[in-house]
Design an enzyme around this catalytic site. Structure first.
Site, PDB file in Angstrom:
ATOM      1  CB  CYS A 291      -0.031  -4.853  24.568  1.00  0.00           C
ATOM      2  SG  CYS A 291       1.203  -5.921  25.687  1.00  0.00           S
ATOM      3  CD  GLU A 397      -3.349  -1.610  21.315  1.00  0.00           C
ATOM      4  OE1 GLU A 397      -4.088  -2.158  20.484  1.00  0.00           O
ATOM      5  OE2 GLU A 397      -2.601  -1.967  21.968  1.00  0.00           O
TER       6      GLU A 397
HETATM    7  P1  NAD Z   1      -5.607  -9.919  16.945  1.00  0.00           P
HETATM    8  O1  NAD Z   1      -6.449  -9.636  17.866  1.00  0.00           O
HETATM    9  O2  NAD Z   1      -5.699  -9.601  15.426  1.00  0.00           O
HETATM   10  O3  NAD Z   1      -4.999 -11.506  16.716  1.00  0.00           O
HETATM   11  C1  NAD Z   1      -4.382 -12.110  17.823  1.00  0.00           C
HETATM   12  C2  NAD Z   1      -4.665 -13.751  17.641  1.00  0.00           C
HETATM   13  O4  NAD Z   1      -6.133 -13.836  17.523  1.00  0.00           O
HETATM   14  C3  NAD Z   1      -3.756 -14.226  16.313  1.00  0.00           C
HETATM   15  O5  NAD Z   1      -3.516 -15.395  16.450  1.00  0.00           O
HETATM   16  C4  NAD Z   1      -5.284 -14.520  15.531  1.00  0.00           C
HETATM   17  O6  NAD Z   1      -4.990 -15.006  14.492  1.00  0.00           O
HETATM   18  C5  NAD Z   1      -6.392 -14.668  16.380  1.00  0.00           C
HETATM   19  N1  NAD Z   1      -7.663 -14.342  15.971  1.00  0.00           N
HETATM   20  C6  NAD Z   1      -7.879 -13.304  14.994  1.00  0.00           C
HETATM   21  N2  NAD Z   1      -9.596 -13.438  14.859  1.00  0.00           N
HETATM   22  C7  NAD Z   1      -9.949 -14.448  15.739  1.00  0.00           C
HETATM   23  C8  NAD Z   1     -11.171 -14.987  16.067  1.00  0.00           C
HETATM   24  N3  NAD Z   1     -12.550 -14.350  15.398  1.00  0.00           N
HETATM   25  N4  NAD Z   1     -11.336 -15.650  17.061  1.00  0.00           N
HETATM   26  C9  NAD Z   1     -10.210 -16.389  17.726  1.00  0.00           C
HETATM   27  N5  NAD Z   1      -8.933 -16.019  17.271  1.00  0.00           N
HETATM   28  C10 NAD Z   1      -8.793 -14.968  16.241  1.00  0.00           C
HETATM   29  O7  NAD Z   1      -4.131  -9.026  17.310  1.00  0.00           O
HETATM   30  P2  NAD Z   1      -2.797  -8.770  16.556  1.00  0.00           P
HETATM   31  O8  NAD Z   1      -2.961  -7.862  15.479  1.00  0.00           O
HETATM   32  O9  NAD Z   1      -2.140 -10.349  16.434  1.00  0.00           O
HETATM   33  O10 NAD Z   1      -2.006  -8.277  17.838  1.00  0.00           O
HETATM   34  C11 NAD Z   1      -2.101  -6.948  17.980  1.00  0.00           C
HETATM   35  C12 NAD Z   1      -2.793  -6.934  19.355  1.00  0.00           C
HETATM   36  O11 NAD Z   1      -2.457  -7.323  20.513  1.00  0.00           O
HETATM   37  C13 NAD Z   1      -2.661  -5.531  19.941  1.00  0.00           C
HETATM   38  O12 NAD Z   1      -4.161  -4.752  20.211  1.00  0.00           O
HETATM   39  C14 NAD Z   1      -2.039  -5.328  21.086  1.00  0.00           C
HETATM   40  O13 NAD Z   1      -2.159  -4.238  21.877  1.00  0.00           O
HETATM   41  C15 NAD Z   1      -2.541  -6.804  21.444  1.00  0.00           C
HETATM   42  N6  NAD Z   1      -1.290  -7.486  22.538  1.00  0.00           N
HETATM   43  C16 NAD Z   1      -1.700  -7.322  23.914  1.00  0.00           C
HETATM   44  C17 NAD Z   1      -0.643  -7.916  24.839  1.00  0.00           C
HETATM   45  C18 NAD Z   1      -0.870  -7.895  26.347  1.00  0.00           C
HETATM   46  O14 NAD Z   1      -0.540  -8.412  27.081  1.00  0.00           O
HETATM   47  N7  NAD Z   1      -2.315  -7.144  26.713  1.00  0.00           N
HETATM   48  C19 NAD Z   1       0.496  -8.085  24.510  1.00  0.00           C
HETATM   49  C20 NAD Z   1       0.737  -8.260  23.036  1.00  0.00           C
HETATM   50  C21 NAD Z   1      -0.146  -7.939  22.214  1.00  0.00           C
END
Ligand code: NAD
Length: 493
Positions: A291, A397
């Site tokens: 991220c 992103e």
């Molecule tokens: P995502 O948002 O698709 O999923 C993250 C989590 O949310 C997963 O556990 C998923 O199952 C859950 N989720 C999905 N839909 C949901 C809903 N409607 N309600 C509640 N939970 C739900 O993200 P991803 O693809 O797993 O990860 C990548 C993203 O994470 C990127 O955008 C990245 O920048 C971000 N990220 C941010 C940080 C930070 O510290 N800012 C760190 C790591 C990753």
């Protein structure tokens, strides 16, 4: 290929399968083939986990017994240490971390962060005395007490799962909350191990619960809607973060969000080693799936052609030295999934269509799959030149190994471009003049900033985003305090 141990749920102190017996395949990003099986939690399992966490918070002394908390969280840490090999295996086979990345961002940095939490914990304040003040003809002694917020749902992504799971679970436990950890569908094993080792450490039933399933939204949505959950600590995409905030408003949940980023690295023309500063921005570590990665490189227009040549050379030298699952020197493997590969490839096509030119890469490389089957999710380290900041590849992103290079006229223009982003997570600036670099660093609207390579991410300092990159702080003392609420008590003397 390795078969990972089955990932089991952990509910009310017991390791278990889904109530309805369902499981799903965990897919290896290296091969596109199953690497293990995970329990597929349904609504009944999530409901049971919430009930257990609520009971443990309301009916035990977990919230107030600081000594027990420190003792158990320390013991828990030792059990993770004893399972380093398993953690590395999970990072490799579930998250697709290359061996050279496993030791750094995935396991070492995560466990170091846990140690940092334990080190800062003794400085946590449970009370603050505001002294006395006269009112209504008497003296009143006022003090604040800081209390755990209650039941925490930790919803985490797949990219650096151990690091993010620790960032939330350990801080919430130390603060005195009870926790439901909900890891991403792609990385259930890195969540399941929190349950297994919690059982071994002897946490009271319900203090930690772990649920996951093949449906990315089912468990998360339940946690966000349920009034028994007090706080959502979420790391993931900005789109899901917005939805959580919207849905969480129904029960006025405390919401903590760590979201996406499109951070800029600014190399000023007087950077002492201009070539090194430019070349080291190559976005290859863990295939760019971080991220806080600096995915926009900003260089002076006067040295733009030189910067492009430096990058062309650097990517050429990096060559094919990535994507080998057995090579400990490799820091880049596949991207997490077929879906993510298609998404990143669509951005590469978009970049070409927007008029950017490829300095390096640009192709999918299924031939890198170790089994020869071509099923792995590999994308070449990719770099675009001739990019303007209004292009979608500069604004959105991509979350893959794709760097964009943008020219600026002067310091003010560099600051303007860096800030011309909906995100504000991290960033960097390099200059031979420290005062000049500091001036630029202070002008960027972002949560963390590196000056001349300064390391701005570690377990003893806060980390968080501005704008569409989120709200709140994780790590450091601030990261534990996120899970506390203030109660003000005044006593008439
Ligand atoms: P995502 O948002 O698709 O999923 C993250 C989590 O949310 C997963 O556990 C998923 O199952 C859950 N989720 C999905 N839909 C949901 C809903 N409607 N309600 C509640 N939970 C739900 O993200 P991803 O693809 O797993 O990860 C990548 C993203 O994470 C990127 O955008 C990245 O920048 C971000 N990220 C941010 C940080 C930070 O510290 N800012 C760190 C790591 C990753």
């Amino acid at each position: 290929m390795t078969t990972l141990p089955d990932a089991q749920l952990f509910i009310d102190g017991k390791l278990c399968g889904a109530a309805n017996g369902s499981t799903y395949d965990v897919i290896s990003p290296w091969t596109g083939q199953p690497a293990g099986k995970a329990a597929d939690a349904g609504a009944a399992d999530v409901d049971a986990a919430i009930a257990a966490a609520r009971r443990a918070f309301d009916d035990t002394d977990w919230a107030t017994n600081h000594v027990l908390r420190l003792e158990l969280v320390t013991k828990y840490r030792a059990l993770f240490e004893a399972n380093r090999a398993r953690l590395s295996d999970l990072a490799l086979h579930e998250a697709g971390a290359a061996l050279g990345a496993v030791g750094r961002a995935h396991v070492d940095m995560a466990l170091d962060g846990w140690d940092d939490y334990l080190r800062v914990f003794p400085a946590l304040k449970y009370e603050r005395d505001y002294g006395t003040r006269p009112a209504f003809g008497g003296e009143h002694h006022r003090f604040a007490v800081y209390e755990p917020v209650g039941v925490v749902a930790a919803i985490t992504p797949w990219n650096v799962p151990l690091y993010v799971n620790i960032g939330k679970v350990v801080a919430a436990l130390l603060a005195g909350c009870t926790v439901i950890l909900k890891p991403a569908p792609n990385t259930p094993g890195m969540g399941a191990i929190f349950g297994e080792l919690a059982a071994e450490a002897g946490f009271p039933a319900g203090v930690i619960n772990v649920v996951f399933g093949s449906d990315p939204a089912l468990a998360g949505e339940m946690l966000v809607h349920d009034p028994r959950v007090d706080l959502i600590s979420f790391t993931g995409s900005t789109g899901v973060g917005k939805r959580i905030m919207e849905q969480g408003a129904q029960t006025l949940k405390r919401i903590f969000l760590e979201l996406g980023g499109k951070s800029a690295k600014i190399v000023l023309e007087d950077a002492p080693d201009f070539a090194m500063e430019v070349a080291s921005t190559m976005l290859v570590f863990h295939a760019g799936q971080g991220c806080a990665v600096q995915s926009r490189l900003l260089v002076p227009a006067s040295r733009y052609e030189e910067a492009k040549a430096i990058l062309g050379h650097a990517y050429g030298r990096f060559g094919d030295n990535w994507g080998d699952i057995t090579n400990p020197a490799h820091i880049m493997g596949p991207v997490i999934s077929k879906r993510q590969m298609e998404r990143v490839m669509s951005y590469i096509e978009l970049g070409k269509a927007e008029g950017a030119t490829l300095i390096a890469g640009g192709k999918a490389r299924p031939d890198k799959s170790p089994d020869g089957g071509g099923g792995g999710f590999f994308i070449e380290p990719t770099c675009f030149g001739d990019v303007t900041n209004d292009m979608r590849i500069a604004q959105e992103e991509i979350f893959g190994p794709v760097l964009v290079v943008i020219p600026f006229k002067d310091d003010a223009d560099a600051i303007r471009i860096a800030n011309d982003s909906s995100y504000g997570l991290s960033g960097g600036v390099s200059s031979g003049d420290v005062d000049r670099a500091m001036k630029v660093a202070r002008a960027i609207r972002t949560g963390t900033m590196s000056v001349n390579g300064g390391m701005c991410i570690a377990g003893d300092i806060p980390f968080g985003g501005r704008k569409a990159s989120g709200m709140g702080q994780e790590w450091g003392l601030e990261g534990i305090e996120e899970f506390l609420e203030t109660k003000l008590i005044a006593r008439r003397l």
